[in-house]
Design an enzyme around this catalytic site. Structure first.
Site, mmCIF file in Angstrom:
data_model
loop_
_atom_site.group_PDB
_atom_site.id
_atom_site.type_symbol
_atom_site.label_atom_id
_atom_site.label_comp_id
_atom_site.label_asym_id
_atom_site.label_seq_id
_atom_site.Cartn_x
_atom_site.Cartn_y
_atom_site.Cartn_z
ATOM 1 N N GLN A 1 -4.140 -2.550 -3.094
ATOM 2 C CA GLN A 1 -3.421 -1.581 -3.918
ATOM 3 C C GLN A 1 -4.338 -1.000 -4.994
ATOM 4 O OE1 GLN A 1 0.311 -2.901 -5.549
ATOM 5 N NE2 GLN A 1 0.720 -0.911 -6.426
ATOM 6 N N PHE A 2 -4.927 0.149 -4.675
ATOM 7 C CA PHE A 2 -5.871 0.773 -5.606
ATOM 8 C C PHE A 2 -5.203 1.207 -6.902
ATOM 9 C CE2 PHE A 2 -4.157 4.653 -3.910
ATOM 10 C CZ PHE A 2 -4.351 5.608 -4.899
ATOM 11 N N THR A 3 -3.893 1.398 -6.910
ATOM 12 C CA THR A 3 -3.214 1.871 -8.116
ATOM 13 C C THR A 3 -3.268 0.850 -9.251
ATOM 14 O OG1 THR A 3 -1.036 1.153 -7.350
ATOM 15 C CG2 THR A 3 -1.693 3.439 -6.854
#
Length: 149
Positions: free
Chosen positions: A78-80
Site C-alpha cells: 500500500q503505497f498510500t
C-alpha cells in the site's frame, strides 16, 4: 518502510470479486515502501512483524507473537502509507518508491517471513483490492523504519 499491523481474527483480500488471499487468526499488514529504503529497513520490518508480541498469553497479557500462536499474515502492498497530507488537501506521494523497487521490497518482505515458517497470503501488487478484516481487540500498530534506523 512503513507497516500498519493489525491483530485479526480473520482477513481477506479480493481482486475483481475473487478472494486472492485469506487468513484466520494472525496479522494483517499494510506495507509501504519509501524511496531509498534499504536492506536494513527491510530486515527491521520483517523482524519486528514476526516477533511483535501483541497476542495474549494464558494470563491475558500481550506476550505472544504471530510465530508463538501459529498464526498467519496477510500482507498487502500500500503505497498510500507514504502519503504526505501536511500541505493542501491532496496528499503527495513523492516519497513512495517506484513500483519496480516497491514490488521487489514487498516480495522480499513476504519471502523472508515465509522463510521463518510463518504462512503469508498476499494481494496483487498494483491491483484495485478490496480488503476486509476483523480487527481483534482492536489492536493496530504503526511500524516505521525511518523512526528507528
Amino acid at each position: 518502510m512503513r507497516g500498519v499491523v493489525q491483530r485479526v481474527s480473520e482477513a481477506h483480500v479480493k481482486v475483481d470479486g475473487n478472494i486472492v488471499g485469506q487468513i484466520e487468526r494472525g496479522l494483517m499488514v499494510l506495507l509501504g515502501v519509501a524511496e531509498g529504503d534499504t536492506e536494513a529497513d527491510l530486515k527491521y520490518l520483517v523482524e519486528k512483524t514476526i516477533h511483535l508480541r501483541i497476542f495474549e498469553d494464558d494470563e491475558g497479557k500481550m506476550n505472544r507473537s504471530v510465530i508463538d500462536i501459529g498464526g498467519s499474515i496477510l500482507a498487502i502492498s500500500q503505497f498510500t502509507l507514504l502519503g504526505d497530507a501536511r500541505k493542501g488537501r491532496r496528499p503527495s506521494f513523492i516519497t513512495a518508491a517506484r513500483p519496480e523497487e516497491a514490488n521487489q521490497m514487498y516480495q522480499d518482505y513476504v519471502r523472508r517471513i515465509r522463510d521463518q515458517g510463518v504462512p503469508v497470503e498476499t494481494g496483487i501488487f498494483q491491483a484495485d483490492m478490496k480488503v476486509s478484516l476483523v480487527n481483534d481487540g482492536p489492536v493496530t500498530l504503526l511500524l516505521d523504519s525511518s523512526k528507528i534506523l
